[in-house]
Design an enzyme around this catalytic site. Structure first.
Site, PDB file in Angstrom:
ATOM      1  N   GLY A 136       0.784  -1.344  -0.071  1.00 42.86           N
ATOM      2  CA  GLY A 136      -0.012   0.028  -0.008  1.00 42.86           C
ATOM      3  C   GLY A 136       0.807   1.111   0.157  1.00 42.86           C
ATOM      4  N   PHE A 187       1.833   3.040   2.468  1.00 39.63           N
ATOM      5  CA  PHE A 187       2.629   3.465   3.595  1.00 39.63           C
ATOM      6  C   PHE A 187       3.476   2.042   3.883  1.00 39.63           C
ATOM      7  CE2 PHE A 187      -1.037   6.067   4.538  1.00 39.63           C
ATOM      8  CZ  PHE A 187      -0.399   7.204   4.234  1.00 39.63           C
ATOM      9  N   ASP A 242      -9.755   7.927   2.200  1.00 39.43           N
ATOM     10  CA  ASP A 242      -9.164   7.343   1.148  1.00 39.43           C
ATOM     11  C   ASP A 242     -10.066   6.106   0.704  1.00 39.43           C
ATOM     12  OD1 ASP A 242      -7.041   6.884  -0.576  1.00 39.43           O
ATOM     13  OD2 ASP A 242      -5.819   5.926   0.937  1.00 39.43           O
ATOM     14  N   ARG A 273       4.203  -2.581   3.354  1.00 38.56           N
ATOM     15  CA  ARG A 273       4.022  -3.798   2.810  1.00 38.56           C
ATOM     16  C   ARG A 273       2.989  -4.508   3.890  1.00 38.56           C
ATOM     17  NH1 ARG A 273       9.745  -5.807   0.172  1.00 38.56           N
ATOM     18  NH2 ARG A 273       9.485  -4.445  -1.722  1.00 38.56           N
TER      19      ARG A 273
END
Length: 321
Positions: free
Chosen positions: A49, A51, A167, A53
């Site tokens: 993602g 930010f 998000d 793994r």
């Protein structure tokens, strides 16, 4: 519901709160999580993602299968996102939010441990699926939309102060074995406006194509910004198309721009439907689903519906009756 600690809280606060019993999340050592994921072996990797793994792991003490997110240590603002996620998910509990089991803050390591969601993300089942993969049925799609909407409704209407998720996208909607949807990845979530304020100002973050036009333009974030993103996800569910797809003809690359003209002409509704459904959808259900997407995607934020209204509309679309 307890008041949220501030988002700027320090790691010590998080750990102290955990010790005081305010936060239900367990603390793990880095060694425990390395052992759970076989030293973060590539075959345990579930995905990557913004930010860091995410790995599949098995906690030795409990035997529980979990998803372990290892935050990128070079990530911009990594520690703040870590704290926001720990605090948000420790204080927010709902069947349509992914459950945070614990976290690790050893030295410079920052890891989050969640319940494992066996079916992966909505994106895995909807976009670019392999020829041997069975497409999601119409009713499964509506069930997923309904679950995601209930998760957002909880954040907007039940949490106090309200939470702006910021998000929402198909890769952040995770699915359990029965295709129940749960929202994940709260690193960008923001506490909503309080008192007389109508918006929260913030650096524009989120994912291109899902961002509400007024947020992209001004950085003014409101609960209605999430409603727009939900409309985009509804369109993805109906069409099976990516929100931005440069492999398509120029006038079809932006999903919302392509779909908008069809909202006004009921005869064109079937053109919006994912061809993989092969006509397997109810005409009335399609009209109602498109109406929900169109309401959420209105340019003017103030006329978009509340999440409660969206949940109510979708509750009628999940059953075959």
């Amino acid at each position: 519901m307890p008041e949220y600690p501030t988002q700027e809280a320090s790691t010590e606060t998080t750990q102290n709160d955990a010790g005081n019993g305010n936060i239900a999340a367990q603390t793990f050592t880095f060694h425990e999580l390395a052992s759970a994921t076989k030293n973060f072996r590539p075959e345990c990797l579930l995905g990557e993602g913004g930010f860091g793994r995410v790995y599949k792991g098995r906690v030795e003490k409990s035997g529980q299968i979990v998803a372990v997110k290892q935050l990128d240590r070079n990530g911009f603002q990594g520690n703040k996102e870590f704290l926001v996620e720990v605090l948000m998910l420790s204080l927010l509990h709902h069947q349509n939010l992914v459950k945070l089991i614990g976290y690790c803050a050893d030295g410079d390591q920052r890891l989050l441990v969640y319940e494992y969601m066996r079916m992966g993300s909505l994106e895995d089942h909807l976009l670019d699926i392999s020829p041997d993969q069975k497409p999601l049925s119409w009713y499964t799609r509506m069930k997923i939309a309904y679950g995601a909407a209930q998760g957002l409704e909880y954040l907007h209407e039940k949490a106090n102060p309200p939470v702006i998720y910021r998000d929402l996208k198909s890769s952040n909607i995770l699915l359990d074995k029965d295709f129940n949807a749960k929202l994940s990845d709260f690193g960008l979530a923001k506490l909503g406006p309080m008192g007389d304020n109508v918006h929260v100002s913030s650096r524009v973050m989120g994912t291109y194509g899902y961002c509400a036009p007024e947020y992209a333009r001004t950085g003014h974030l409101t609960l209605k910004s999430d409603i727009y993103s939900f409309g985009v996800v509804m369109l993805e569910l109906i069409t099976g198309r990516r929100v931005i797809d440069t492999s398509r003809p120029t006038d079809e690359q932006n999903l919302v721009t392509w779909a908008m003209p069809m909202f006004r002409d009921q005869k064109r509704f079937p053109e919006l439907v994912d061809p993989l459904l092969q006509g397997g959808y109810p005409a009335k259900g399609l009209s109602q689903a498109i109406a929900v997407a169109a309401m959420c995607l209105q340019e003017e934020a103030s006329v978009r519906p509340l999440m409660t209204d969206v949940v109510m509309s979708l509750s009628f679309l999940t059953t075959t009756a």
